[in-house]
Design a protein around this motif. Sequence first.
Motif, PDB file in Angstrom:
ATOM      1  N   LYS B 164     -43.699 -13.783   0.491  1.00 24.88           N
ATOM      2  CA  LYS B 164     -44.433 -14.842  -0.205  1.00 24.88           C
ATOM      3  C   LYS B 164     -44.616 -16.063   0.699  1.00 24.88           C
ATOM      4  N   SER B 165     -43.587 -16.407   1.437  1.00 25.79           N
ATOM      5  CA  SER B 165     -43.671 -17.544   2.352  1.00 25.79           C
ATOM      6  C   SER B 165     -44.846 -17.373   3.301  1.00 25.79           C
ATOM      7  N   ALA B 166     -44.948 -16.183   3.844  1.00 22.16           N
ATOM      8  CA  ALA B 166     -46.012 -15.929   4.803  1.00 22.16           C
ATOM      9  C   ALA B 166     -47.375 -15.943   4.114  1.00 22.16           C
ATOM     10  N   GLU B 167     -47.395 -15.426   2.918  1.00 17.62           N
ATOM     11  CA  GLU B 167     -48.645 -15.463   2.151  1.00 17.62           C
ATOM     12  C   GLU B 167     -49.124 -16.903   1.981  1.00 17.62           C
ATOM     13  N   ILE B 168     -48.196 -17.729   1.520  1.00 18.39           N
ATOM     14  CA  ILE B 168     -48.526 -19.131   1.289  1.00 18.39           C
ATOM     15  C   ILE B 168     -49.083 -19.778   2.543  1.00 18.39           C
ATOM     16  N   ALA B 169     -48.387 -19.539   3.650  1.00 20.99           N
ATOM     17  CA  ALA B 169     -48.797 -20.150   4.906  1.00 20.99           C
ATOM     18  C   ALA B 169     -50.168 -19.646   5.337  1.00 20.99           C
ATOM     19  N   ALA B 242     -55.465 -21.063  15.031  1.00 22.51           N
ATOM     20  CA  ALA B 242     -54.223 -21.360  14.321  1.00 22.51           C
ATOM     21  C   ALA B 242     -53.139 -20.372  14.718  1.00 22.51           C
ATOM     22  N   ILE B 243     -51.915 -20.852  14.669  1.00 22.72           N
ATOM     23  CA  ILE B 243     -50.781 -19.968  14.974  1.00 22.72           C
ATOM     24  C   ILE B 243     -49.721 -20.089  13.886  1.00 22.72           C
ATOM     25  N   LEU B 244     -49.319 -18.938  13.409  1.00 26.11           N
ATOM     26  CA  LEU B 244     -48.231 -18.860  12.455  1.00 26.11           C
ATOM     27  C   LEU B 244     -46.991 -18.509  13.279  1.00 26.11           C
ATOM     28  N   ALA B 245     -46.003 -19.382  13.239  1.00 24.44           N
ATOM     29  CA  ALA B 245     -44.807 -19.139  14.044  1.00 24.44           C
ATOM     30  C   ALA B 245     -43.719 -18.513  13.179  1.00 24.44           C
ATOM     31  N   GLY B 246     -42.921 -17.660  13.772  1.00 24.36           N
ATOM     32  CA  GLY B 246     -41.882 -16.932  13.047  1.00 24.36           C
ATOM     33  C   GLY B 246     -40.854 -17.811  12.364  1.00 24.36           C
ATOM     34  N   ASN B 247     -40.577 -18.946  12.945  1.00 24.24           N
ATOM     35  CA  ASN B 247     -39.782 -19.964  12.265  1.00 24.24           C
ATOM     36  C   ASN B 247     -40.001 -21.318  12.946  1.00 24.24           C
ATOM     37  N   ASP B 248     -39.285 -22.333  12.511  1.00 30.15           N
ATOM     38  CA  ASP B 248     -39.557 -23.670  13.032  1.00 30.15           C
ATOM     39  C   ASP B 248     -39.236 -23.845  14.503  1.00 30.15           C
ATOM     40  N   ILE B 249     -38.136 -23.259  14.934  1.00 27.36           N
ATOM     41  CA  ILE B 249     -37.844 -23.489  16.351  1.00 27.36           C
ATOM     42  C   ILE B 249     -38.822 -22.746  17.249  1.00 27.36           C
ATOM     43  N   ILE B 250     -39.285 -21.612  16.779  1.00 27.78           N
ATOM     44  CA  ILE B 250     -40.364 -20.951  17.514  1.00 27.78           C
ATOM     45  C   ILE B 250     -41.583 -21.873  17.536  1.00 27.78           C
ATOM     46  N   ALA B 251     -41.873 -22.454  16.388  1.00 25.91           N
ATOM     47  CA  ALA B 251     -43.029 -23.351  16.279  1.00 25.91           C
ATOM     48  C   ALA B 251     -42.947 -24.494  17.284  1.00 25.91           C
ATOM     49  N   SER B 270     -54.018 -25.231  15.069  1.00 27.13           N
ATOM     50  CA  SER B 270     -53.088 -25.574  13.998  1.00 27.13           C
ATOM     51  C   SER B 270     -51.845 -24.720  14.111  1.00 27.13           C
ATOM     52  N   VAL B 271     -50.712 -25.285  13.713  1.00 27.02           N
ATOM     53  CA  VAL B 271     -49.459 -24.533  13.787  1.00 27.02           C
ATOM     54  C   VAL B 271     -48.665 -24.691  12.494  1.00 27.02           C
ATOM     55  N   VAL B 272     -48.151 -23.595  11.989  1.00 29.86           N
ATOM     56  CA  VAL B 272     -47.213 -23.702  10.875  1.00 29.86           C
ATOM     57  C   VAL B 272     -45.977 -22.835  11.118  1.00 29.86           C
ATOM     58  N   GLY B 273     -44.863 -23.371  10.675  1.00 28.64           N
ATOM     59  CA  GLY B 273     -43.590 -22.676  10.891  1.00 28.64           C
ATOM     60  C   GLY B 273     -42.960 -22.230   9.583  1.00 28.64           C
ATOM     61  N   PHE B 274     -41.712 -21.799   9.676  1.00 29.77           N
ATOM     62  CA  PHE B 274     -40.930 -21.464   8.477  1.00 29.77           C
ATOM     63  C   PHE B 274     -39.552 -22.105   8.575  1.00 29.77           C
ATOM     64  N   ASP B 275     -39.031 -22.491   7.452  1.00 35.30           N
ATOM     65  CA  ASP B 275     -37.659 -22.981   7.281  1.00 35.30           C
ATOM     66  C   ASP B 275     -37.578 -24.450   6.853  1.00 35.30           C
ATOM     67  N   ASP B 276     -38.371 -25.283   7.537  1.00 36.86           N
ATOM     68  CA  ASP B 276     -38.250 -26.722   7.354  1.00 36.86           C
ATOM     69  C   ASP B 276     -36.873 -27.227   7.757  1.00 36.86           C
ATOM     70  N   ILE B 277     -36.552 -27.017   9.026  1.00 37.23           N
ATOM     71  CA  ILE B 277     -35.318 -27.604   9.552  1.00 37.23           C
ATOM     72  C   ILE B 277     -35.501 -29.110   9.613  1.00 37.23           C
ATOM     73  N   SER B 278     -34.403 -29.831   9.702  1.00 42.29           N
ATOM     74  CA  SER B 278     -34.505 -31.293   9.584  1.00 42.29           C
ATOM     75  C   SER B 278     -35.403 -31.909  10.653  1.00 42.29           C
TER      76      SER B 278
END
Lengths: 334, 334
Positions: B164-169, B242-251, B270-278
């Motif tokens: 779902k996360s990936a879908e949203i992104a 646009a690039i979808l990154a596997g997670n935030d640090i990858i982003a 455009s870039v979007v990540g996953f996790d929302d690290i601080s």
Amino acid sequence: MMSVTIKDIAKAANVSYATVSRALSGHSEISDKTKKKIRKLAKEMGYTPNAIAKGLVTKNTKTLGFIVPDITNPFFPEVAQGVEDCANRNGYQVFLCNTSWKLEKEKQYLKALYGKRVDGIVVSPTSNDITHLVEADRNKVPVVFAAYRPAIADCNFVATDDYKSAEIAAEYLLKLGHRKIAYIGGQQESCTNKYRLKGYTDVLKKHDISLSPSYIKHGAFRQQSGYQLTKELLIANDVPTAILAGNDIIALGVIQAIEEFGLDVPNNISVVGFDDISFASLDKVQLTTVFQPKYTTGELCVEVLLQKIKDGDQNPTHKMLEPELVIRRTCKGI
Amino acid sequence: MMSVTIKDIAKAANVSYATVSRALSGHSEISDKTKKKIRKLAKEMGYTPNAIAKGLVTKNTKTLGFIVPDITNPFFPEVAQGVEDCANRNGYQVFLCNTSWKLEKEKQYLKALYGKRVDGIVVSPTSNDITHLVEADRNKVPVVFAAYRPAIADCNFVATDDYKSAEIAAEYLLKLGHRKIAYIGGQQESCTNKYRLKGYTDVLKKHDISLSPSYIKHGAFRQQSGYQLTKELLIANDVPTAILAGNDIIALGVIQAIEEFGLDVPNNISVVGFDDISFASLDKVQLTTVFQPKYTTGELCVEVLLQKIKDGDQNPTHKMLEPELVIRRTCKGI
DNA sequence: TTGTAGGCGTTATCAT
DNA sequence: ATGATAACGCCTACAA
């Protein structure tokens, strides 16, 4: 979920359980045949040695504790990495404990760690009250302080010279032409903070720069704290041209506040931090900071600890590491 | 460093050591007077109960293990915080173990943790090979997976819905007008990656967008990996929008590479990540990402675990958490 | 209320 | 080479 014991194996193999113990530990002499037979059997039965029973008799648990104040500050994971790698290399494991800057939790963990009879403890203390830690070191279990230089002499520690770090940073700012340099620290009482503060004030004094008390603020080693204190600083009359932050995450908060205030880093205000956490080198951040050998700190702590464990040496070991200025893009000459 | 035992206290108090045990544990009835006397004495003598001896008889150690693949990725410390807080609230402590993405280390730690007879284990597996973990759960100690959704059904887990996360992104990027969307993932085999990848590909398919295989790259969940793969991507002919990154640090690595390449985020890509690290919310970074309830994940894992420990329930517990798109400044419409 | 004694799963020290 | 058996420090019936 009944776990299989040495006795179960003994029964199955039709030998005494002493034999099983020998076959498994490999210490004593035993015929190759039974050894193989028993080992095979143990594997089949899914035997996992009970380390706690073993620890009870051998008096060592092959585990270390590492107490950190804030696992959320990337500084500590990097030290932890060093601690862990070195421990693993030597057949030890580590219990990582996070106090969230709470003295009470630190005391609890210390007790718990000792209760579990860890063989040694590495600790980055939460506050300057380290009596419980020192007491433990003297009477119960070897303790070495990480990234912290205790005020009293007979403790083990490995730390980066905080005083010198601050000197380097302050001198750099001075060389850039700054005269109005503020200091946004972490916990005031913390040793690290004290040394950094002193390094800073001494340098300014040496250069005959008067210290405005309003330029020195303390809070916590947290981004939020740096942000808050900087806001307060900027709202007051006399805006500095440079800010020395207590560490990198504080620096991140400082920068945030400055920019929200409508000023620019480094054009209006220069900022320097301490530690050189990995995020400081991000293209977007490029924080000028004073590097601290984090991973090495962790490694050395364990080396010292293992030495103490091995030969029971009670003489304090001190290791001072060298800081290093890393110039990036948050400072500018005036 | 001889530690004082219950027997020492008994001798000093001139009572049997059973009495001391009772006085200290408080379970059995005992006269208030002797109880007080003994407790006082225990304190004076610096007694610390030997948890390992205790564990040997009570069969529980009041400790949990938490195995993470990378303590250096801020995602995990945040989960760990939740694990720890919840464990502490319930009188448990946690053994934090870091595998550095090494399966071998994961196996070692699992064995060690069980050897120490922890009461339960939370684990974010390093790879998709989780047989050892599943086996342990079935025969030895309750295990719950954190931020990971196992392919097989009868495991406990609490995870955010990666699909779902990936879908949203992906939907978001599509709505912004992007059609050329690349995916820079982490370890290809990882479950998390698989779900995210599938979410992404499914959305593109649904919108009849053909997938260029050169737009899908895998490496590791690390900044360096994101950086490297993006470089490769950009050097090749067809630059995505646009690039979808596997997670935030990858982003973070992705962004670094883009900018070094002379392109701008979000103006060119455009870039979007996953996790929302601080660090994603830093003013300088402002990464658009899909939030994952990290702290809650940790808390829930422990709750599930404690439940299992308490009532020995073997039925698998699944908890799916909801992701949330956090729009910041790394995406732009075209 | 308190003491005695057995046992938890090992290792280690005796014998055999 | 192998088998008894006593620790290790604690808990917990069972007795007193």
